[in-house]
Design a protein around this motif. Sequence first.
Motif, PDB file in Angstrom:
ATOM      1  N   LYS A 242       0.834  -1.200   0.000  1.00  0.00           N
ATOM      2  CA  LYS A 242       0.000   0.000   0.000  1.00  0.00           C
ATOM      3  C   LYS A 242       0.871   1.253   0.000  1.00  0.00           C
ATOM      4  O   LYS A 242       0.597   2.217  -0.733  1.00  0.00           O
ATOM      5  N   MET A 243       1.926   1.259   0.797  1.00  0.00           N
ATOM      6  CA  MET A 243       2.840   2.406   0.829  1.00  0.00           C
ATOM      7  C   MET A 243       3.557   2.557  -0.519  1.00  0.00           C
ATOM      8  O   MET A 243       3.763   3.681  -1.002  1.00  0.00           O
ATOM      9  N   PHE A 244       3.947   1.434  -1.126  1.00  0.00           N
ATOM     10  CA  PHE A 244       4.572   1.442  -2.446  1.00  0.00           C
ATOM     11  C   PHE A 244       3.653   2.123  -3.466  1.00  0.00           C
ATOM     12  O   PHE A 244       4.070   3.036  -4.198  1.00  0.00           O
ATOM     13  N   TYR A 245       2.400   1.708  -3.508  1.00  0.00           N
ATOM     14  CA  TYR A 245       1.446   2.302  -4.454  1.00  0.00           C
ATOM     15  C   TYR A 245       1.198   3.777  -4.140  1.00  0.00           C
ATOM     16  O   TYR A 245       1.086   4.610  -5.060  1.00  0.00           O
ATOM     17  N   ASP A 246       1.106   4.111  -2.863  1.00  0.00           N
ATOM     18  CA  ASP A 246       0.862   5.508  -2.476  1.00  0.00           C
ATOM     19  C   ASP A 246       2.050   6.396  -2.824  1.00  0.00           C
ATOM     20  O   ASP A 246       1.866   7.598  -3.102  1.00  0.00           O
ATOM     21  N   ASN A 247       3.260   5.854  -2.819  1.00  0.00           N
ATOM     22  CA  ASN A 247       4.444   6.636  -3.198  1.00  0.00           C
ATOM     23  C   ASN A 247       4.519   6.858  -4.705  1.00  0.00           C
ATOM     24  O   ASN A 247       5.031   7.882  -5.165  1.00  0.00           O
ATOM     25  N   VAL A 248       4.015   5.899  -5.474  1.00  0.00           N
ATOM     26  CA  VAL A 248       4.069   6.015  -6.936  1.00  0.00           C
ATOM     27  C   VAL A 248       2.968   6.933  -7.455  1.00  0.00           C
ATOM     28  O   VAL A 248       3.194   7.702  -8.401  1.00  0.00           O
ATOM     29  N   ARG A 249       1.813   6.882  -6.832  1.00  0.00           N
ATOM     30  CA  ARG A 249       0.623   7.568  -7.381  1.00  0.00           C
ATOM     31  C   ARG A 249       0.836   9.071  -7.611  1.00  0.00           C
ATOM     32  O   ARG A 249       0.421   9.587  -8.658  1.00  0.00           O
ATOM     33  N   PRO A 250       1.464   9.822  -6.704  1.00  0.00           N
ATOM     34  CA  PRO A 250       1.576  11.273  -6.945  1.00  0.00           C
ATOM     35  C   PRO A 250       2.670  11.678  -7.928  1.00  0.00           C
ATOM     36  O   PRO A 250       2.761  12.860  -8.272  1.00  0.00           O
ATOM     37  N   LEU A 251       3.514  10.761  -8.376  1.00  0.00           N
ATOM     38  CA  LEU A 251       4.625  11.120  -9.269  1.00  0.00           C
ATOM     39  C   LEU A 251       4.086  11.468 -10.654  1.00  0.00           C
ATOM     40  O   LEU A 251       3.340  10.696 -11.269  1.00  0.00           O
ATOM     41  N   GLN A 252       4.509  12.613 -11.143  1.00  0.00           N
ATOM     42  CA  GLN A 252       4.013  13.109 -12.427  1.00  0.00           C
ATOM     43  C   GLN A 252       4.409  12.208 -13.586  1.00  0.00           C
ATOM     44  O   GLN A 252       3.688  12.096 -14.581  1.00  0.00           O
ATOM     45  N   TYR A 253       5.551  11.534 -13.461  1.00  0.00           N
ATOM     46  CA  TYR A 253       6.051  10.679 -14.539  1.00  0.00           C
ATOM     47  C   TYR A 253       5.061   9.567 -14.894  1.00  0.00           C
ATOM     48  O   TYR A 253       4.935   9.162 -16.052  1.00  0.00           O
ATOM     49  N   PHE A 254       4.333   9.069 -13.890  1.00  0.00           N
ATOM     50  CA  PHE A 254       3.421   7.949 -14.101  1.00  0.00           C
ATOM     51  C   PHE A 254       1.992   8.393 -14.410  1.00  0.00           C
ATOM     52  O   PHE A 254       1.126   7.539 -14.635  1.00  0.00           O
ATOM     53  N   ALA A 255       1.745   9.698 -14.425  1.00  0.00           N
ATOM     54  CA  ALA A 255       0.366  10.183 -14.565  1.00  0.00           C
ATOM     55  C   ALA A 255      -0.288   9.700 -15.853  1.00  0.00           C
ATOM     56  O   ALA A 255      -1.459   9.304 -15.857  1.00  0.00           O
ATOM     57  N   ASP A 256       0.461   9.721 -16.958  1.00  0.00           N
ATOM     58  CA  ASP A 256      -0.092   9.334 -18.256  1.00  0.00           C
ATOM     59  C   ASP A 256       0.296   7.914 -18.673  1.00  0.00           C
ATOM     60  O   ASP A 256      -0.049   7.486 -19.778  1.00  0.00           O
ATOM     61  N   LEU A 257       1.013   7.213 -17.815  1.00  0.00           N
ATOM     62  CA  LEU A 257       1.496   5.873 -18.169  1.00  0.00           C
ATOM     63  C   LEU A 257       0.788   4.760 -17.421  1.00  0.00           C
ATOM     64  O   LEU A 257       0.664   3.640 -17.936  1.00  0.00           O
ATOM     65  N   LEU A 258       0.312   5.057 -16.225  1.00  0.00           N
ATOM     66  CA  LEU A 258      -0.114   3.973 -15.345  1.00  0.00           C
ATOM     67  C   LEU A 258      -1.253   4.420 -14.449  1.00  0.00           C
ATOM     68  O   LEU A 258      -1.258   5.533 -13.934  1.00  0.00           O
ATOM     69  N   GLN A 259      -2.233   3.547 -14.294  1.00  0.00           N
ATOM     70  CA  GLN A 259      -3.276   3.721 -13.278  1.00  0.00           C
ATOM     71  C   GLN A 259      -2.946   2.815 -12.105  1.00  0.00           C
ATOM     72  O   GLN A 259      -3.077   1.595 -12.181  1.00  0.00           O
ATOM     73  N   VAL A 260      -2.477   3.416 -11.030  1.00  0.00           N
ATOM     74  CA  VAL A 260      -1.984   2.656  -9.883  1.00  0.00           C
ATOM     75  C   VAL A 260      -3.162   2.035  -9.130  1.00  0.00           C
ATOM     76  O   VAL A 260      -4.174   2.704  -8.888  1.00  0.00           O
ATOM     77  N   PRO A 261      -3.077   0.761  -8.756  1.00  0.00           N
ATOM     78  CA  PRO A 261      -4.166   0.126  -7.985  1.00  0.00           C
ATOM     79  C   PRO A 261      -4.378   0.813  -6.641  1.00  0.00           C
ATOM     80  O   PRO A 261      -3.458   1.403  -6.075  1.00  0.00           O
ATOM     81  N   ILE A 262      -5.585   0.734  -6.144  1.00  0.00           N
ATOM     82  CA  ILE A 262      -5.940   1.324  -4.850  1.00  0.00           C
ATOM     83  C   ILE A 262      -6.291   0.190  -3.887  1.00  0.00           C
ATOM     84  O   ILE A 262      -7.197  -0.595  -4.143  1.00  0.00           O
TER      85      ILE A 262
END
Length: 441
Positions: A242-262
Amino acid sequence: MTTITNKEYYSLNMSIVKALNSTEAPLKMKHARSIIITTHLSKDVSLLWKLLTQQPLMENRFIAWKFCHLVHKVLREGQENCINHFQTHKKFILEMGKHWGYLQDGVGACIQAYSQLLVVKLDFHHKNSLLPGSLLINFSKIENFACSDINIYFQLCVEIFDYLDEIINVQSKIFFSINSYRMSSMSPQGQCRLAPLITLIQDSNPLYDISVRIMFKLHNELPNDILIGHRDRFRDLFFKIKMFYDNVRPLQYFADLLQVPILPEVAPNFSSKIDFGSYVPPTVFCQPDEEPDNLIDPSILEEPIIKDTVVEESNDIMKLTYLLEQKQIVIQQIEDEINTLKSDSIHREQMLTNEIAFLQKEIKKLKQEKNEELAKNMMETQHKDENQSKSSLDISKNNDMEGNGRKIVSCLPKTSLQWQNGKKLYLHIANCNYLTNYMMN
C-alpha cells in the motif's frame, strides 16, 4: 522453430543495441516491444540471450540496469519459452548483480536487488508452471489445478509472499536512490531509475489478488491458530505494498502511463465471510506501448538484404497474426475477469442471504426466549400473590379463633376456680375439651 531472416536478425540486434544504451535515461518501450515481438515470431530465445550478453553489461551500470528491466519485460510478455530458456542463465544474472552491488552510488544496489528479483521470478515460474509470465490467470484454474489439496494452496501462498518480498525490496532501493540524490521524476536521471516500477506494479497486483483469495481459502479449511504466521506476514506485506502504491501515485512521470491500484485502508479480515463477500480485486491499467519504428540502420549492414516480396508478405502476415493473438488474449483476460466478478457477485449475494437468514433465526430465538422469560416471571408473581393471600387468610382465622376462645373462657363458671386441686384439673381438662369441640363446630 521459425528460422530468423537476415532482416529480422539485424532488426533484433539494432533493437537490443538501442534499448541497452549507456545513456542515463529510461528504457525505450518501442525497442523493448520490437524485441518481444521478435520472440513471438521466431521463437528462437537462444539468439536473444546471445545478443543480450554481447552488450557491455559489466562495464556500464545503466546498461546493466536496463538489461534487468528488459529481461523482466521479456519474461512477462515474451514467448513462453523465454522463461524456460532463461532458467539456465540464473547464475549469470546473479553474478552481474553481485558485480554492481559493490558500487556505492545507489544504482549498484538497485541492480543487485533487481537481479535477485529476476531469479526469484524464474524460480517461481519453474515451481508453478501453471502461472504465465504475466501472472494474469483466472483463480478457477488454480482451484482446478489444486484439486482441493490444501497443501498446494499453503505452499503457493508462501512462494507468493517470497516473490512480493523481493518486489518490495527493489522498489525500496529505487526510492532510496531517488531520495538520496533528490532526483525529480521528470528528469531523465529520475525516470531511468523509476521506469521499472511499472513492471513491478504489474507483477505485484495479480500476486496480491491471488494471495488474498488463497488466504480466504486457507482460513475456510484450516484453524486460525495454524495460519497465524501467514496472517502476520500478509499484514506486513499489505502495508508495504500500500505504501509502495501511495508513493508512486503522486509522481508526475506515471500520470499518463499507469493507473496505480488502490488498496483498502485496512487488511482483509480472513476470518470474516462478509469481508470475502465484499472483496474487490484491485486493477492496474497501463497505456499501450508505442508501435515500433523501423529500427534498421542500412549504413551498418555488411551485406545487402534480398528483398523477397513473398518473405515480406509472410512476415507481415505473421505480425498481423501475432497482433490478433495479443488482442484475443486481452479479450480472454477481460472475459475471465468479468466471469470472476460475476462469480464473486453471486457468492457475495449468497453469503449475504445466508447471513440475513442466520440473523433472522437469531432474532426469532431471542424473541422466544424473552417470551418464555416473561411467562415464567408472570407465573412466579401469581404464585407469590396466592401465597400472600393464603397467609392473610390463615392469620385472620387464627385471630378469630383466639377471640372466640377468650369469649368461651370468660363464660366458664367462676365457682370452678374455688375447688380443690384435683377437681380444678378435671374442670380445666373438661373446659379445654369443650373449647375444642366448640371451635371445631
